[in-house]
Design a protein around this motif. Sequence first.
Motif, mmCIF file in Angstrom:
data_model
loop_
_atom_site.group_PDB
_atom_site.id
_atom_site.type_symbol
_atom_site.label_atom_id
_atom_site.label_comp_id
_atom_site.label_asym_id
_atom_site.label_seq_id
_atom_site.Cartn_x
_atom_site.Cartn_y
_atom_site.Cartn_z
ATOM 1 N N ILE A 84 -18.230 -0.689 -17.527
ATOM 2 C CA ILE A 84 -18.470 -1.950 -17.003
ATOM 3 C C ILE A 84 -19.349 -2.459 -17.745
ATOM 4 O O ILE A 84 -20.453 -2.238 -18.350
ATOM 5 C CB ILE A 84 -18.940 -2.031 -15.483
ATOM 6 C CG1 ILE A 84 -17.840 -1.579 -14.543
ATOM 7 C CG2 ILE A 84 -19.437 -3.281 -15.264
ATOM 8 C CD1 ILE A 84 -18.416 -1.271 -13.123
ATOM 9 N N PHE A 85 -18.946 -3.864 -18.486
ATOM 10 C CA PHE A 85 -19.796 -4.653 -19.210
ATOM 11 C C PHE A 85 -20.455 -5.741 -18.255
ATOM 12 O O PHE A 85 -19.661 -6.404 -17.474
ATOM 13 C CB PHE A 85 -18.956 -5.392 -20.253
ATOM 14 C CG PHE A 85 -18.655 -4.449 -21.564
ATOM 15 C CD1 PHE A 85 -19.229 -4.525 -22.620
ATOM 16 C CD2 PHE A 85 -17.444 -3.639 -21.043
ATOM 17 C CE1 PHE A 85 -18.714 -3.574 -23.664
ATOM 18 C CE2 PHE A 85 -17.130 -2.467 -22.434
ATOM 19 C CZ PHE A 85 -17.797 -2.763 -23.417
ATOM 20 N N HIS A 131 -22.615 -14.805 -14.200
ATOM 21 C CA HIS A 131 -21.497 -14.279 -14.859
ATOM 22 C C HIS A 131 -21.050 -12.896 -14.067
ATOM 23 O O HIS A 131 -21.709 -11.997 -14.233
ATOM 24 C CB HIS A 131 -21.625 -13.889 -16.323
ATOM 25 C CG HIS A 131 -22.222 -15.105 -16.916
ATOM 26 N ND1 HIS A 131 -21.488 -16.560 -16.881
ATOM 27 C CD2 HIS A 131 -23.449 -15.763 -17.419
ATOM 28 C CE1 HIS A 131 -22.179 -17.439 -17.578
ATOM 29 N NE2 HIS A 131 -23.352 -16.754 -17.994
ATOM 30 N N ARG A 132 -19.757 -12.749 -13.618
ATOM 31 C CA ARG A 132 -19.227 -11.646 -13.048
ATOM 32 C C ARG A 132 -18.961 -10.442 -14.063
ATOM 33 O O ARG A 132 -18.865 -10.801 -15.430
ATOM 34 C CB ARG A 132 -17.933 -11.878 -12.629
ATOM 35 C CG ARG A 132 -17.904 -12.737 -11.321
ATOM 36 C CD ARG A 132 -16.657 -12.934 -10.692
ATOM 37 N NE ARG A 132 -15.794 -13.649 -11.640
ATOM 38 C CZ ARG A 132 -14.373 -13.792 -11.678
ATOM 39 N NH1 ARG A 132 -13.639 -13.340 -10.774
ATOM 40 N NH2 ARG A 132 -13.670 -14.754 -12.642
ATOM 41 N N PRO A 133 -19.407 -9.091 -13.898
ATOM 42 C CA PRO A 133 -19.270 -8.164 -14.870
ATOM 43 C C PRO A 133 -17.759 -7.893 -15.171
ATOM 44 O O PRO A 133 -16.719 -8.241 -14.137
ATOM 45 C CB PRO A 133 -19.642 -6.643 -13.949
ATOM 46 C CG PRO A 133 -19.662 -7.273 -12.497
ATOM 47 C CD PRO A 133 -20.116 -8.725 -12.496
ATOM 48 N N ILE A 134 -17.423 -7.452 -16.255
ATOM 49 C CA ILE A 134 -15.856 -7.016 -16.810
ATOM 50 C C ILE A 134 -15.761 -5.600 -16.789
ATOM 51 O O ILE A 134 -16.407 -4.896 -17.241
ATOM 52 C CB ILE A 134 -15.944 -7.551 -18.345
ATOM 53 C CG1 ILE A 134 -16.020 -9.161 -18.251
ATOM 54 C CG2 ILE A 134 -14.234 -7.352 -18.829
ATOM 55 C CD1 ILE A 134 -15.684 -9.627 -19.575
ATOM 56 N N LEU A 135 -14.846 -5.145 -15.933
ATOM 57 C CA LEU A 135 -14.254 -3.750 -15.932
ATOM 58 C C LEU A 135 -13.235 -3.607 -17.099
ATOM 59 O O LEU A 135 -12.275 -4.392 -17.218
ATOM 60 C CB LEU A 135 -13.754 -3.536 -14.446
ATOM 61 C CG LEU A 135 -12.711 -2.031 -14.456
ATOM 62 C CD1 LEU A 135 -13.714 -1.134 -14.643
ATOM 63 C CD2 LEU A 135 -12.032 -1.951 -13.137
ATOM 64 N N VAL A 136 -13.454 -2.438 -18.005
ATOM 65 C CA VAL A 136 -12.754 -2.254 -19.169
ATOM 66 C C VAL A 136 -12.222 -0.761 -18.819
ATOM 67 O O VAL A 136 -13.107 -0.172 -18.773
ATOM 68 C CB VAL A 136 -13.338 -2.379 -20.363
ATOM 69 C CG1 VAL A 136 -12.601 -2.278 -21.499
ATOM 70 C CG2 VAL A 136 -14.191 -3.770 -20.511
ATOM 71 N N ARG A 137 -11.012 -0.524 -18.788
ATOM 72 C CA ARG A 137 -10.437 0.816 -18.879
ATOM 73 C C ARG A 137 -9.881 0.861 -20.281
ATOM 74 O O ARG A 137 -8.714 0.114 -20.507
ATOM 75 C CB ARG A 137 -9.488 0.837 -17.728
ATOM 76 C CG ARG A 137 -8.729 2.186 -17.437
ATOM 77 C CD ARG A 137 -8.040 2.552 -16.186
ATOM 78 N NE ARG A 137 -8.455 1.909 -14.989
ATOM 79 C CZ ARG A 137 -9.236 2.858 -14.081
ATOM 80 N NH1 ARG A 137 -9.553 3.811 -14.552
ATOM 81 N NH2 ARG A 137 -9.807 2.034 -13.045
ATOM 82 N N PHE A 138 -10.224 1.825 -20.987
ATOM 83 C CA PHE A 138 -9.591 2.258 -22.268
ATOM 84 C C PHE A 138 -8.379 3.014 -22.538
ATOM 85 O O PHE A 138 -8.368 3.689 -21.332
ATOM 86 C CB PHE A 138 -10.846 2.861 -23.104
ATOM 87 C CG PHE A 138 -12.136 1.807 -23.233
ATOM 88 C CD1 PHE A 138 -12.126 0.951 -24.371
ATOM 89 C CD2 PHE A 138 -13.075 1.990 -22.288
ATOM 90 C CE1 PHE A 138 -13.382 0.065 -24.635
ATOM 91 C CE2 PHE A 138 -14.401 1.082 -22.457
ATOM 92 C CZ PHE A 138 -14.353 0.173 -23.612
#
Length: 242
Positions: A84-85, A131-138
């Motif tokens: 999560i960014f 600012h909402r967090p960003i979920l990143v699935r690699f």
Amino acid sequence: MSQLAEVLSAQKSLEESFMKKMSALEAQIQTAGPAKDTVAKVAEEFRAFRELVISMLGLLRRQIGECSRQLDNIETRSRRKALIFQGIAETAGEDCTNVTLGVINNKLGLNFTKASIKVCHRLGQANSTHHRPILVRFASMDARMSVWRAKTGLRGSKVSVREFLTKLRQSVFGTARQHFGMRSCWTQEGAIFIKAPDGSRHKVTSLDELNPLLSKYPKAQGSSVGKRSPESTGEGLKVARK
């Protein structure tokens, strides 16, 4: 035999004992003699019945706890490739993947493409106040670990990276940080690591594992919990390799 299998076996045994005792008690009541005799027998059977119910309730708690732990482990494994960014500015009509790639490549010095990211989106409802967090699935564990190792490149910026913990482990992590301080707690691959006041290090994944540490190391009065954690400074990664 697994712990869950042991619990189920014990539960079956207790259920059989419960039904046997209930049948015996019913038969005694139906064939009861003098009233005084009947009361004594009922009282004795009630004590045995109460102990049996208490045992079954304890078994049920254990069974629920074991199922909860197994489900949490499965969910944690499903999140292994995700991070999560936080702190990335949000704009209308943005392309989250491109925005995230900009941070990864420009701030972390990596050379990722869209193929490196499988899923990328904001979490929660849009809010003008933050600012909402960003979920990143690699796409792979290698890609995920490259970002995790390079996250120290975000020092001094408003952006940070954290693991995508389950609700249960996020609660454990929050409790640990409140007690031991943010600098003494970090996460690595879904597990919570704690550096105790005596210098010892502990790995926990549940409140059952954390509670003994809370009792063993009482919270010091006036202790600070506002410092940066090893998770954000990179110390957690160094400890996990030892």
